[in-house]
Each structure stands twice: as structure tokens, then as C-alpha cells.
Design an enzyme around this catalytic site. Structure first.
Site, short mmCIF file in Angstrom:
data_model
loop_
_atom_site.label_atom_id
_atom_site.label_comp_id
_atom_site.label_asym_id
_atom_site.label_seq_id
_atom_site.Cartn_x
_atom_site.Cartn_y
_atom_site.Cartn_z
N LYS A 54 -0.09 0.03 1.43
CA LYS A 54 -0.95 -1.16 1.37
C LYS A 54 -0.12 -2.42 1.62
CE LYS A 54 -4.24 1.30 -1.45
NZ LYS A 54 -4.67 1.77 -2.78
N GLN A 98 -3.46 -0.15 -8.89
CA GLN A 98 -3.45 1.18 -8.29
C GLN A 98 -3.97 2.20 -9.31
OE1 GLN A 98 -2.79 2.04 -5.01
NE2 GLN A 98 -3.50 4.07 -5.65
N ASP A 121 -10.58 -4.79 -4.45
CA ASP A 121 -10.67 -3.32 -4.40
C ASP A 121 -12.01 -2.84 -4.98
OD1 ASP A 121 -9.44 -0.91 -3.63
OD2 ASP A 121 -8.69 -0.52 -5.65
#
Ligand code: NAP
Length: 280
Positions: A54, A98, A121
Site C-alpha cells: 500500500k 491494517q 478503508d
């Protein structure tokens, strides 16, 4: 029948070119690059790899990535405090925590410490509600990426029967919500579903989001159905690719299908968050 590939790598390449231009324009307008903070808790090797990928993708399009690595032994409160500090930092536009976090940390609490305006996200309750209600907000990156992939091949969704296998809060559930918002008729399957094959056999669109290699067999696929494989375990997807691609009209490869689209959606939402925050 031999299915056409839904090439997430190529669609991403084109999208990232445009994002690069948008990120450059943002830098010219506001005197700094958009900033994505990535938070990794612990030392899971796969999570390390995903965060690295990422960060590299950010660099490629002109987004600055700020990496925060936290000790696996931190308490939920300590992780939430770190995430809240990023939420309050005016120089951070997007936050990625994450997934998964170590078992001792309450992942829901940590996700909800993200300011919804920086939830690029799509993991907070606010984003979840926006997807459920069909209102403006950020989409969970993997389902959002799958929608962008389907749209880039002009795959019709309205009135089609979509079977989503998996119901996790970051993938299966929001996937069904986004498909419902586009007027698909959605069936969710999960680990307690009886007779999974009978559901898949009636699907015009199958989204497999489990993490069980080869779970979905080619003989279950309705001729001409669209098959999306989001699963990834032991370097394999959830769908038996060879047999399914003989029945499907379109199918995603693993790798090179859903994965690149997830990252590209994260980048797209980061550039959008930066602009929206700077204009507000
Ligand atoms: P998860 O939280 O473990 O959820 C897995 C889901 O699969 C659960 O809803 C579970 O049902 C269901 N399930 C398990 N066994 C099943 C079975 N035999 N039949 C039907 N359903 C079954 O995983 P996740 O985070 O959603 O991720 C799912 C997969 O997607 C993983 O392989 C992950 O690596 C991959 N993934 C890929 C990307 C990407 O960018 N490509 C991004 C995120 C995740 P219950 O709810 O009943 O337990």
C-alpha cells in the site's frame, strides 16, 4: 465457454494514472501531497507485506504515506489513542488500520477511533451505515474495488441474483450492501449455510470472500455467470479457477483480480478525503 478475465491489474493501472494527475493537482492547489497514515499493530508477516504494498502504491501516484508500527502487546486503549492522534492530526488525510489486529486488541474499537472523514478503508460504523443506507461516505476498500471492476467491464447488476459467500464486516457484508444498492437481489452464504452449492447454482454473480482455497467448484457455476474471487489463502483463491472459467462469462484471476482493485480504491478514497477535508 471460456470466460473473459476481469483484469484488476490493468483496470488499476488506468485508474492510478488518473489518480496521479489528481494527486498532482491537489499538491498544486494546497501546497502539499495527500497523506495516508498506515497503522500496523504487531508483526504478522502477511500484514507487513500488505502495508508495504500500500505504501509503494501511494508513492506511485504521489500520495505521501506515513507508516505507524505499534507493538503487538499494546492494549486496546493504547492502540485507540494512537489512532485518535492521527484522526486529530490536520496533516493526515486518510487512515488505514491494517486488519487483522492481534487478538488482544478490540478491532471494532480501534476502527471506530478513526475519524469518519479519514476512513478511506471504509471500516468505521459511519462508513458501514453509509453503505447500508446508500448515502455518501467511504466504501470498504475490497467491496468498493469489486464494484469498480464490475463497472469498468459494464457488467449489469440490476435484477441479477448475486450470491455473496462470506459475511465479515470488512468484506462480505458491505459487498452485499453495495450490490443491493445497485438493485441486485442478494443472497448471503456463510459457514452455517446449508447446501452452499444450491445457492451458487442459481447465481448470476458469485462473490467468494472466505479464504478457503478451491471451496467453489466449477460444476456449481451457472453457465454465463460472473465469478469474483476475493479469497486469498495459501496463495490461492476460493474458486477452482480452471473448472469455473469453463462455465463463467467473466472471472477474476488470483492474483491480479480483486487485490489490485482494493489498493486502488484505498488510493482513490485518500485523494478524495484530502480534497474534501481541504475544501471544508
Ligand atoms: P473472515 O473474517 O475470516 O470471514 C470469512 C467468512 O467466510 C465468514 O463470514 C465465514 O462465515 C465464511 N465461511 C467460512 N467457511 C465457510 C464455508 N465453508 N462456506 C461458506 N462460508 C464460509 O475473512 P475476511 O476478512 O472477510 O476475508 C475473506 C477472504 O478474503 C480471505 O481469504 C482474505 O485473505 C481475503 N481478502 C482479500 C482481500 C483482497 O484485497 N484481495 C482483502 C481482504 C480480504 P461465518 O461468518 O459463519 O464465520
Amino acid at each position: 465457454m471460456s470466460a473473459r478475465l476481469l483484469n484488476g491489474r490493468e483496470v488499476s493501472r488506468v485508474m492510478r494514472e488518473k489518480l496521479g494527475t489528481q494527486a498532482q493537482q491537489y499538491s498544486r492547489d494546497f501546497g502539499r501531497r495527500p497523506v495516508l497514515a498506515t497503522v500496523l499493530v504487531g508483526d504478522d508477516p502477511a500484514s507487513h507485506t500488505y502495508v508495504r504494498m500500500k505504501a509503494a502504491a501511494c508513492t506511485e501516484v504521489g500520495i505521501e504515506s506515513r507508516r505507524v508500527h505499534l507493538d503487538a502487546g499494546l492494549s486496546t486503549n493504547a492502540v485507540c489513542a494512537e489512532v485518535r492522534a492521527l484522526s486529530e492530526d490536520p496533516n493526515v488525510d486518510g487512515i488505514l488500520l491494517q486488519h487483522p489486529v492481534p487478538p488482544g486488541v478490540d478491532e471494532r474499537a480501534a476502527f471506530d477511533a478513526i475519524d469518519p472523514a479519514k476512513d478511506v478503508d471504509g471500516v468505521t460504523r459511519d462508513s458501514f451505515a453509509a453503505m447500508a443506507l446508500g448515502t455518501a461516505g467511504f466504501e470498504s476498500a475490497t467491496p468498493g474495488g469489486i464494484m469498480r471492476l464490475l463497472d469498468s467491464y459494464a457488467i449489469a447488476l440490476s435484477g441479477r441474483h448475486a450470491v455473496v459467500i462470506g459475511r465479515s464486516p470488512i468484506l462480505g457484508r458491505p459487498m452485499g450492501m453495495l450490490l443491493l444498492a445497485r438493485d441486485a437481489t442478494v443472497t448471503y452464504c456463510h459457514s452455517r449455510t446449508a447446501d452452499l452449492s444450491s445457492h451458487v447454482e442459481s447465481a448470476d454473480l458469485v462473490v467468494a470472500a472466505v479464504g478457503s482455497p478451491g471451496l467453489v467448484r466449477g460444476e456449481w457455476i451457472k453457465p454465463g455467470a460472473v465469478v469474483i474471487d476475493a479469497g486469498y489463502a495459501d496463495d490461492k483463491g476460493d474458486v477452482d479457477f480452471d473448472s469455473a472459467s469453463r462455465k463463467a462469462s467473466y472471472i477474476t484471476p488470483v492474483p491480479g483480480g480483486v487485490g489490485p482493485m482494493t489498493i486502488t480504491t484505498l488510493l482513490e478514497q485518500t485523494v478524495r478525503a484530502a480534497r474534501e477535508r481541504s475544501m471544508s
